[in-house]
Design a protein around this motif. Structure first.
Motif, PDB file in Angstrom:
ATOM      1  N   ALA A 310       0.834  -1.203   0.000  1.00  0.00           N
ATOM      2  CA  ALA A 310       0.000   0.000   0.000  1.00  0.00           C
ATOM      3  C   ALA A 310       0.871   1.256   0.000  1.00  0.00           C
ATOM      4  O   ALA A 310       0.549   2.247  -0.676  1.00  0.00           O
ATOM      5  N   VAL A 311       1.968   1.229   0.744  1.00  0.00           N
ATOM      6  CA  VAL A 311       2.882   2.377   0.791  1.00  0.00           C
ATOM      7  C   VAL A 311       3.402   2.711  -0.602  1.00  0.00           C
ATOM      8  O   VAL A 311       3.534   3.884  -0.970  1.00  0.00           O
ATOM      9  N   GLN A 312       3.697   1.677  -1.409  1.00  0.00           N
ATOM     10  CA  GLN A 312       4.270   1.897  -2.743  1.00  0.00           C
ATOM     11  C   GLN A 312       3.226   2.202  -3.811  1.00  0.00           C
ATOM     12  O   GLN A 312       3.577   2.613  -4.919  1.00  0.00           O
ATOM     13  N   LEU A 313       1.962   2.017  -3.486  1.00  0.00           N
ATOM     14  CA  LEU A 313       0.903   2.236  -4.468  1.00  0.00           C
ATOM     15  C   LEU A 313       0.097   3.508  -4.211  1.00  0.00           C
ATOM     16  O   LEU A 313      -0.520   4.043  -5.128  1.00  0.00           O
ATOM     17  N   LYS A 314       0.101   3.990  -2.969  1.00  0.00           N
ATOM     18  CA  LYS A 314      -0.749   5.108  -2.605  1.00  0.00           C
ATOM     19  C   LYS A 314       0.080   6.284  -2.074  1.00  0.00           C
ATOM     20  O   LYS A 314       1.221   6.109  -1.664  1.00  0.00           O
ATOM     21  N   GLU A 315      -0.541   7.451  -2.072  1.00  0.00           N
ATOM     22  CA  GLU A 315       0.117   8.612  -1.470  1.00  0.00           C
ATOM     23  C   GLU A 315       0.013   8.513   0.036  1.00  0.00           C
ATOM     24  O   GLU A 315      -1.033   8.174   0.590  1.00  0.00           O
ATOM     25  N   THR A 316       1.113   8.773   0.723  1.00  0.00           N
ATOM     26  CA  THR A 316       1.185   8.669   2.177  1.00  0.00           C
ATOM     27  C   THR A 316       1.536  10.025   2.770  1.00  0.00           C
ATOM     28  O   THR A 316       1.914  10.955   2.046  1.00  0.00           O
ATOM     29  N   PRO A 317       1.445  10.165   4.099  1.00  0.00           N
ATOM     30  CA  PRO A 317       1.926  11.409   4.720  1.00  0.00           C
ATOM     31  C   PRO A 317       3.376  11.711   4.356  1.00  0.00           C
ATOM     32  O   PRO A 317       3.749  12.871   4.167  1.00  0.00           O
ATOM     33  N   PHE A 318       4.183  10.666   4.215  1.00  0.00           N
ATOM     34  CA  PHE A 318       5.590  10.840   3.849  1.00  0.00           C
ATOM     35  C   PHE A 318       5.716  11.436   2.445  1.00  0.00           C
ATOM     36  O   PHE A 318       6.532  12.327   2.204  1.00  0.00           O
ATOM     37  N   THR A 319       4.911  10.964   1.511  1.00  0.00           N
ATOM     38  CA  THR A 319       4.940  11.464   0.133  1.00  0.00           C
ATOM     39  C   THR A 319       4.695  12.966   0.107  1.00  0.00           C
ATOM     40  O   THR A 319       5.413  13.718  -0.556  1.00  0.00           O
ATOM     41  N   GLN A 320       3.685  13.389   0.818  1.00  0.00           N
ATOM     42  CA  GLN A 320       3.297  14.797   0.813  1.00  0.00           C
ATOM     43  C   GLN A 320       4.382  15.687   1.423  1.00  0.00           C
ATOM     44  O   GLN A 320       4.654  16.781   0.938  1.00  0.00           O
ATOM     45  N   HIS A 321       5.018  15.198   2.490  1.00  0.00           N
ATOM     46  CA  HIS A 321       5.950  16.033   3.236  1.00  0.00           C
ATOM     47  C   HIS A 321       7.286  16.202   2.533  1.00  0.00           C
ATOM     48  O   HIS A 321       7.883  17.279   2.551  1.00  0.00           O
TER      49      HIS A 321
END
Length: 359
Positions: A310-321
């Motif tokens: 899921a981390v590699q397929l979806k946008e996460t809080p980490f992606t945004q920051h």
């Protein structure tokens, strides 16, 4: 053989018709993909070795009595490779020499173990028993053909421990499909995109030697597009969360896990960073879990178990920051080169904010 080295009739291009020369770039692209794949697997294993060493030191530092120290096992990295073809063999050579992984901590399962005499002489166990390999390893590399993968998954899915990290090089099988085939979420799958026909990868060196060339090594940096091959940076997010899963498996409080993550990924500094410490990035709790979860998380509780697919397929809080953080990219790029023993040079790596060697 040296007398024949430059003989034109022995060159790869000799038998190719002129009208087909336009396709020769595919040879360089294939080599570039192989080099990048081996480099990123090596980087990941180096990080895990450093992580396990740090965890062992922290564990032993809490013990005062000698008899207790002696009872604490050193949780070493155990790497399994399924597939003994070109990729599997190149990967084994690179991991042995550049991580380096001891021969006794590396095993290969392949349908033809008899052709891996080179590795067996080094003390590596080579056999054809995928379930046995999976039960032993804590990191498993899939280097098989796409047509072989469904049967392999049927063989190994019931033998996979929750904490075993499956690292797939089977490009034709998406990570969501792999999750279903394995009934497993602790999976990493790097994705590469070829955007230009640029060949900087060389042809005369083996993969291990190529990764000791500063120009080639820097072209494999996660944020680099040199050589016309781009790594999907979501893979790097998966790596961060994989590290946190290891900490969670050891019941480490989330604040300690964050501290360890900062030590592991953001400890290599460069001149500009040291002049302006405020620009030095740090991982925060909200980079990995949402604000609601953060408010209700007791200090001694570990992070939740992350689904790496899921981390590699979806946008996460980490992606945004961190999607626009130049300082964060600089730190990771310097760390990457530092782990390979190479100092980053600004002129060879556009977008990096300094030209000093790592500290």
């Amino acid at each position: 053989m040296n007398m024949l080295e430059d003989l034109e009739s022995l060159q790869f291009e000799y038998g190719i018709q002129k009208e087909d020369h336009s396709w020769l770039y595919l040879r360089g692209r294939s080599r570039g993909l192989m080099i990048k794949a081996c480099a990123h697997a090596t980087f990941f294993c180096k990080l895990l070795c450093n992580l396990r060493e740090s965890l062992h030191k922290k564990q032993t530092s809490r013990c005062v009595l000698t008899e207790l120290l002696a009872a604490i096992p050193n949780d070493e990295l155990k790497v399994g490779i399924i597939g003994g073809g070109n990729l599997g063999k190149q990967l084994a050579r690179v991991l042995l020499q550049l991580v380096p992984i001891p021969a006794e901590n590396l095993r290969i399962s392949t349908r033809r173990p008899e052709v891996l005499d080179e590795f067996q002489k080094l003390g590596i166990q080579c056999f054809y028993h995928n379930p046995y390999l999976v039960e032993w390893a804590n990191v498993l590399f899939l280097c098989c053909l796409p047509s072989q993968l469904p049967n392999i998954c049927v063989e190994i899915q019931t033998h996979l421990e929750k904490g075993c990290i499956v690292y797939s090089f089977v490009a034709a099988v998406p990570i969501a499909r792999l999750k279903l085939l394995l009934n497993h979420t602790n999976i990493l799958r790097p994705q590469y995109q070829c955007v230009q026909n640029v060949n900087i990868w060389g042809a005369g060196k083996d993969i291990t030697a190529a990764l000791q060339d500063p120009v080639i090594l820097q072209a494999t940096c996660p944020y680099s597009a040199a050589g016309g091959i781009i790594l999907n940076i979501k893979w790097l997010e998966g790596v961060f969360h994989a590290v946190l899963n290891i900490c969670t498996a050891k019941d480490m409080p989330h604040l300690q896990a964050l501290q360890l993550l900062n030590e592991l990924f953001l400890s290599v500094h460069f001149e500009d960073c040291e002049k302006d410490e405020a620009s030095c990035p740090k991982f925060q709790l909200h980079d990995f879990v949402d604000q609601v979860y953060t408010k209700n998380l007791p200090q001694q509780r570990p992070f939740p178990w992350f689904d790496l697919t899921a981390v590699q397929l979806k946008e996460t809080p980490f992606t945004q920051h961190f999607s626009t953080s130049t300082a964060f990219r600089d730190h990771l790029t310097y760390l990457y080169c530092d782990l390979f023993g190479i100092s980053l040079i600004k002129e060879q790596q556009p977008g990096v904010s300094t030209s000093s060697s790592s500290k």
